[in-house]
Design a protein around this motif. Structure first.
Motif, PDB file in Angstrom:
ATOM      1  N   VAL A 112       0.839  -1.200   0.000  1.00 55.85           N
ATOM      2  CA  VAL A 112       0.000   0.000   0.000  1.00 55.85           C
ATOM      3  C   VAL A 112       0.876   1.253   0.000  1.00 55.85           C
ATOM      4  CG1 VAL A 112      -1.516   1.389   1.460  1.00 55.85           C
ATOM      5  CG2 VAL A 112      -2.048  -0.999   1.036  1.00 55.85           C
ATOM      6  N   SER A 113       1.921   1.251   0.847  1.00 56.57           N
ATOM      7  CA  SER A 113       2.759   2.443   0.941  1.00 56.57           C
ATOM      8  C   SER A 113       3.542   2.667  -0.344  1.00 56.57           C
ATOM      9  CB  SER A 113       3.693   2.340   2.150  1.00 56.57           C
ATOM     10  OG  SER A 113       4.602   1.288   1.960  1.00 56.57           O
ATOM     11  N   VAL A 114       4.032   1.574  -0.950  1.00 55.03           N
ATOM     12  CA  VAL A 114       4.771   1.728  -2.213  1.00 55.03           C
ATOM     13  C   VAL A 114       3.851   2.299  -3.284  1.00 55.03           C
ATOM     14  CG1 VAL A 114       5.920   0.506  -4.097  1.00 55.03           C
ATOM     15  CG2 VAL A 114       6.450  -0.081  -1.733  1.00 55.03           C
ATOM     16  N   LEU A 115       2.646   1.713  -3.387  1.00 56.03           N
ATOM     17  CA  LEU A 115       1.700   2.177  -4.406  1.00 56.03           C
ATOM     18  C   LEU A 115       1.365   3.656  -4.181  1.00 56.03           C
ATOM     19  CD1 LEU A 115      -0.105   1.489  -6.789  1.00 56.03           C
ATOM     20  CD2 LEU A 115      -1.868   0.778  -5.195  1.00 56.03           C
ATOM     21  N   THR A 116       1.104   4.014  -2.911  1.00 56.68           N
ATOM     22  CA  THR A 116       0.787   5.406  -2.598  1.00 56.68           C
ATOM     23  C   THR A 116       1.941   6.317  -3.006  1.00 56.68           C
ATOM     24  OG1 THR A 116      -0.415   4.610  -0.677  1.00 56.68           O
ATOM     25  CG2 THR A 116       0.036   6.964  -0.759  1.00 56.68           C
ATOM     26  N   PHE A 117       3.158   5.904  -2.637  1.00 52.89           N
ATOM     27  CA  PHE A 117       4.328   6.710  -2.939  1.00 52.89           C
ATOM     28  C   PHE A 117       4.497   6.891  -4.452  1.00 52.89           C
ATOM     29  CE2 PHE A 117       8.916   6.977  -3.804  1.00 52.89           C
ATOM     30  CZ  PHE A 117       9.198   8.149  -3.120  1.00 52.89           C
ATOM     31  N   VAL A 118       4.361   5.788  -5.177  1.00 54.46           N
ATOM     32  CA  VAL A 118       4.527   5.870  -6.633  1.00 54.46           C
ATOM     33  C   VAL A 118       3.486   6.809  -7.244  1.00 54.46           C
ATOM     34  CG1 VAL A 118       4.326   4.567  -8.786  1.00 54.46           C
ATOM     35  CG2 VAL A 118       5.614   3.617  -6.866  1.00 54.46           C
ATOM     36  N   LEU A 119       2.224   6.658  -6.801  1.00 58.63           N
ATOM     37  CA  LEU A 119       1.172   7.515  -7.345  1.00 58.63           C
ATOM     38  C   LEU A 119       1.456   8.985  -7.022  1.00 58.63           C
ATOM     39  CD1 LEU A 119      -2.014   5.392  -6.540  1.00 58.63           C
ATOM     40  CD2 LEU A 119      -1.100   5.943  -8.789  1.00 58.63           C
ATOM     41  N   MET A 120       1.959   9.237  -5.804  1.00 60.91           N
ATOM     42  CA  MET A 120       2.224  10.614  -5.393  1.00 60.91           C
ATOM     43  C   MET A 120       3.350  11.232  -6.208  1.00 60.91           C
ATOM     44  SD  MET A 120       0.086  11.358  -3.159  1.00 60.91           S
ATOM     45  CE  MET A 120      -1.173  10.363  -2.404  1.00 60.91           C
ATOM     46  N   ILE A 121       4.369  10.426  -6.498  1.00 64.64           N
ATOM     47  CA  ILE A 121       5.480  10.931  -7.302  1.00 64.64           C
ATOM     48  C   ILE A 121       4.972  11.330  -8.685  1.00 64.64           C
ATOM     49  CG2 ILE A 121       7.447  10.093  -8.644  1.00 64.64           C
ATOM     50  CD1 ILE A 121       8.728   9.094  -6.336  1.00 64.64           C
ATOM     51  N   LEU A 122       3.967  10.574  -9.151  1.00 59.91           N
ATOM     52  CA  LEU A 122       3.447  10.829 -10.495  1.00 59.91           C
ATOM     53  C   LEU A 122       2.495  12.022 -10.538  1.00 59.91           C
ATOM     54  CD1 LEU A 122       2.778   7.154 -11.615  1.00 59.91           C
ATOM     55  CD2 LEU A 122       4.669   8.641 -12.298  1.00 59.91           C
ATOM     56  N   VAL A 123       2.079  12.522  -9.359  1.00 64.49           N
ATOM     57  CA  VAL A 123       1.166  13.669  -9.357  1.00 64.49           C
ATOM     58  C   VAL A 123       1.835  14.825 -10.099  1.00 64.49           C
ATOM     59  CG1 VAL A 123       0.109  15.430  -7.901  1.00 64.49           C
ATOM     60  CG2 VAL A 123      -0.030  13.041  -7.238  1.00 64.49           C
ATOM     61  N   PRO A 124       1.112  15.388 -11.079  1.00 66.88           N
ATOM     62  CA  PRO A 124       1.731  16.448 -11.872  1.00 66.88           C
ATOM     63  C   PRO A 124       2.049  17.675 -11.009  1.00 66.88           C
ATOM     64  CG  PRO A 124      -0.491  15.904 -12.681  1.00 66.88           C
ATOM     65  CD  PRO A 124      -0.247  15.086 -11.474  1.00 66.88           C
ATOM     66  N   GLY A 125       3.079  18.382 -11.371  1.00 64.41           N
ATOM     67  CA  GLY A 125       3.450  19.598 -10.643  1.00 64.41           C
ATOM     68  C   GLY A 125       4.605  19.334  -9.697  1.00 64.41           C
ATOM     69  N   ASP A 126       5.476  20.315  -9.562  1.00 65.61           N
ATOM     70  CA  ASP A 126       6.658  20.205  -8.721  1.00 65.61           C
ATOM     71  C   ASP A 126       6.339  20.804  -7.349  1.00 65.61           C
ATOM     72  OD1 ASP A 126       9.035  20.392  -7.453  1.00 65.61           O
ATOM     73  OD2 ASP A 126      10.126  21.304  -9.110  1.00 65.61           O
ATOM     74  N   PRO A 127       6.413  19.997  -6.275  1.00 63.44           N
ATOM     75  CA  PRO A 127       6.081  20.510  -4.939  1.00 63.44           C
ATOM     76  C   PRO A 127       6.940  21.721  -4.563  1.00 63.44           C
ATOM     77  CG  PRO A 127       6.360  18.133  -4.876  1.00 63.44           C
ATOM     78  CD  PRO A 127       6.769  18.576  -6.241  1.00 63.44           C
ATOM     79  N   ALA A 128       8.219  21.695  -4.921  1.00 65.68           N
ATOM     80  CA  ALA A 128       9.104  22.805  -4.554  1.00 65.68           C
ATOM     81  C   ALA A 128       8.652  24.087  -5.255  1.00 65.68           C
ATOM     82  CB  ALA A 128      10.547  22.474  -4.929  1.00 65.68           C
ATOM     83  N   GLN A 129       8.317  23.948  -6.529  1.00 72.20           N
ATOM     84  CA  GLN A 129       7.827  25.095  -7.292  1.00 72.20           C
ATOM     85  C   GLN A 129       6.555  25.635  -6.650  1.00 72.20           C
ATOM     86  OE1 GLN A 129       9.071  25.890 -10.913  1.00 72.20           O
ATOM     87  NE2 GLN A 129       8.290  27.798 -10.070  1.00 72.20           N
ATOM     88  N   LYS A 130       5.699  24.722  -6.215  1.00 75.68           N
ATOM     89  CA  LYS A 130       4.430  25.106  -5.615  1.00 75.68           C
ATOM     90  C   LYS A 130       4.666  25.879  -4.310  1.00 75.68           C
ATOM     91  CE  LYS A 130      -0.071  23.096  -4.596  1.00 75.68           C
ATOM     92  NZ  LYS A 130      -0.782  21.856  -4.290  1.00 75.68           N
ATOM     93  N   LEU A 131       5.650  25.402  -3.534  1.00 76.91           N
ATOM     94  CA  LEU A 131       5.954  26.056  -2.259  1.00 76.91           C
ATOM     95  C   LEU A 131       6.467  27.471  -2.472  1.00 76.91           C
ATOM     96  CD1 LEU A 131       7.685  23.295  -0.126  1.00 76.91           C
ATOM     97  CD2 LEU A 131       5.742  24.679   0.559  1.00 76.91           C
ATOM     98  N   LEU A 132       7.297  27.645  -3.495  1.00 80.13           N
ATOM     99  CA  LEU A 132       7.955  28.937  -3.687  1.00 80.13           C
ATOM    100  C   LEU A 132       7.136  29.878  -4.557  1.00 80.13           C
ATOM    101  CD1 LEU A 132      11.609  27.669  -4.184  1.00 80.13           C
ATOM    102  CD2 LEU A 132      10.686  28.882  -2.216  1.00 80.13           C
ATOM    103  N   GLY A 133       6.136  29.339  -5.231  1.00 83.46           N
ATOM    104  CA  GLY A 133       5.336  30.178  -6.117  1.00 83.46           C
ATOM    105  C   GLY A 133       5.890  30.138  -7.532  1.00 83.46           C
TER     106      GLY A 133
END
Lengths: 300, 308
Positions: free
Chosen positions: B19-40
């Motif tokens: 479950v955790s691997v699947l969740t992690f893989v799906l999350m990595i595939l979520v479009p958009g860069d988290p760092a970019q999102k944090l900084l604007g």
């Protein structure tokens, strides 16, 4: 009227192999007034979806200027009122039926195809195939389905295709588990042993002898699955993860109206009734068919 | 039985890892860069890259996964990308709210469900039975979020029994309506199973014996028959747990209740990864453990069930 059975949605390959299951199903529906009503609701809705452009009194995407782009209460002009943009609720409901039914039937067909393929393989061949498939089923079933649905939709990105894929993936594991169990039971049954002794090879055994045995459970699970998928699609749309505007869908209509409950209740109330009615019909038929086709599953 | 519990716990581990691997893989595939999102959007590529390194997003996926899992096991979940609040604190604060709602809803659905099921079974195929079964099927078919909205429209806005949605000062009266809404589906489900099991039980020999020795109908029904439907009811609560969790998410969301469900759903919709990953993994783990508890409970309720 024999066209009602396909409303419960057979995969195309099924018809030739299991006339009897469909025969039993149809006879049972015909005898039960409730099931007959439920079947009529579904057939009617399919027709409404097919002929939406001819049936809808207004353009579902274009506001009626006479409303001043406001929500207006149900009237002779707009039978179910207009939404806050002045669009006709009835016409949007009629077009929304297309999304609900297409996603409902389509996604569950995906679930069925993959569930049957992997379930039969796992049950029939056993060994490492079974181990792998069973583990994957277990993992998928460990997710509460809405959670998995949302995670998948967020990952793939909202939209119609996403709804198909996400609901197909979510439903797949349930079908596979059922089919695997049935196949395990059937592969050692006398009639399959007999066919094997007469020289039938694996593919023939699987499709000619085991698949028809699994068929009754599949009809039941499909009927209930379509109902569940329609709710799933509506939930995704409600959360903004399903079909995107301007294509109208029922869940989206409910979401549009949720902040106008007191001033424009008709925006949310009618689409919800539509969903409940359709899902109730599928569940009702599923129940009746379960009693008719699969006494072991009774009451579940 | 202890052996059985240990065996089941061991079997649960690979599932939780999966479950955790699947969740992690799906999350990595979520479009958009988290760092970019944090900084604007206007942040310089260098700044984004530096934050990515600092957040460990430039590490190989396996390393990222192991680090996140280590943090989750230790309960160190970091901060939300959207609110900047500590995730574990938020979860701790919200947990009692969700628990209260869930317990109320479960209690309600069990009592109503069992009662309706027994009444329906005793009136098998009569009008009352048919009507109750139709109502329960409707209860299962109605989308929870819509049902919640209608309940709010009628109870809060039309009849004004409750002053507002949300939990107000946290007193019980605010919980009753959402618990009723959340419990309805489960109640309907429990009623259907109770009915079919009750029908099975009242055909058993020992029930006929009880009748034959002249016991009053009431005693036979409630003392002899009803007791034996406890197992199926526990089974159902286990089986239906997934829809119950789904329902809790949606009910809290629509009722504006500051519990885990609303927190989780909002984070999912905001693509708030530091909240999503632990939340999904915790929920799935909770679900797996709850199923295990249900399985063990069978043995406690019914000594005839053996574990091997």
């Amino acid at each position: 009227m024999a066209d009602v059975a396909p409303a419960a949605g057979p995969p195309a390959t099924a018809e030739a192999t299991s006339i009897s299951a469909w025969g039993i199903a149809w006879r049972r529906i015909r005898r039960d007034p409730g099931a007959l009503i439920a079947a009529s609701v579904i057939v009617l809705l399919i027709l409404v979806a097919l002929f939406a452009p001819q049936l809808a009194p207004w353009d579902p995407a274009r506001p009626d200027r006479a409303t001043n782009f406001r929500a207006t209460a149900p009237s002779a002009e707009h039978l179910l009122g207009t939404d806050r943009a002045g669009r006709d609720v009835l016409s949007r409901l009629i077009f929304g039926a297309r999304v609900s039914l297409a996603v409902g039937f389509g996604s569950q067909l995906l679930s069925l195809v993959f569930g049957v393929a992997f379930g039969m393989m796992a049950g029939y061949f056993g060994g490492w195939i079974d181990t792998v498939v069973s583990r994957v089923i277990e993992i998928l079933q460990a997710f509460p389905s809405l959670l998995l649905l949302i995670v998948l939709s967020v990952t793939i990105g909202p939209g119609l295709v996403t709804a198909y894929i996400a609901l197909g993936i979510v439903g797949w594991s349930g079908v596979a588990r059922l089919v695997r169990g049935e196949t395990l039971k059937l592969k050692n049954s006398d009639y399959v042993e007999g066919a094997r002794a007469l020289g039938s090879r694996n593919p023939r055994l699987l499709f000619k002898h085991i698949f028809p045995g699994v068929m009754p459970s599949l009809i039941v699970i499909y009927s209930i699955g379509v109902g569940g998928a329609i709710i799933g699609e509506a939930t995704l749309s409600f959360l903004g993860l399903g079909v995107q505007p301007p294509t109208p869908s029922w869940g989206q209509m409910i979401a549009d109206g949720q902040n106008y409950l007191t001033s424009a209740w008709w925006m949310s109330v009618f689409p919800g009734i539509a969903i409940a009615l359709v899902v109730l019909s599928f569940n009702f038929i599923g129940d009746v068919l379960r009693d008719a086709l699969d006494p072991r599953m009774r009451g579940q | 039985m202890i052996v059985y519990v240990i065996k089941r716990l061991l079997q649960a581990i690979p599932v939780i890892v999966g479950v955790s691997v699947l969740t992690f893989v799906l999350m990595i595939l979520v479009p958009g860069d988290p760092a970019q999102k944090l900084l604007g959007q206007r942040a310089s590529p260098e700044a984004v890259d530096e934050l990515r390194t600092r957040l460990g997003l430039n590490d190989p996926p396996v390393q990222q996964y192991l680090r996140i899992m280590g943090n989750i096991v230790r309960g160190d979940l970091g901060r939300s990308m959207v609110t900047r609040e500590s995730v574990i604190n938020e979860m701790r604060n919200r947990f009692p709210v969700t628990l209260k709602l869930a317990v109320l809803a479960m209690t309600f659905s069990t009592i109503i469900g069992v009662a309706v099921g027994i009444v329906a079974a005793l009136n098998q195929n009569r009008f009352l039975d048919r009507a109750l079964m139709f109502i329960t099927l409707t209860g299962i078919s109605v989308p929870v979020f819509w049902y919640a909205l209608i309940a709010i429209l009628l109870v809060v806005f039309q009849w004004r029994w409750v002053p507002q949605t949300g939990i107000g000062d946290g007193s019980l009266q605010y919980y009753l309506l959402p618990a009723f809404v959340l419990g309805t589906r489960a109640a309907a489900f429990i009623a259907r199973i109770t009915r079919s099991n009750m029908l099975e039980v009242i055909r058993q020999d020992y029930i006929r014996t009880a009748h034959a020795k002249g016991l009053p109908e009431r005693v036979v029904t409630y003392k002899h028959a009803a007791r034996n439907i406890l197992i199926p009811v526990v089974t159902v609560i286990g089986l239906d747990l997934a829809s119950f969790i789904d329902g809790a998410f949606l009910t809290e969301f629509v009722f504006n209740i500051p519990g885990l469900g609303r927190y989780g759903l909002t984070s999912l919709l905001n693509r708030d990864l530091p909240v999503m990953i632990p939340l999904v993994i915790y929920t799935a783990t909770l679900y797996i453990i709850a199923n295990l508890v249900v399985d063990v409970l069978y043995g406690v309720i019914d000594p005839r069930i053996r574990y091997d």
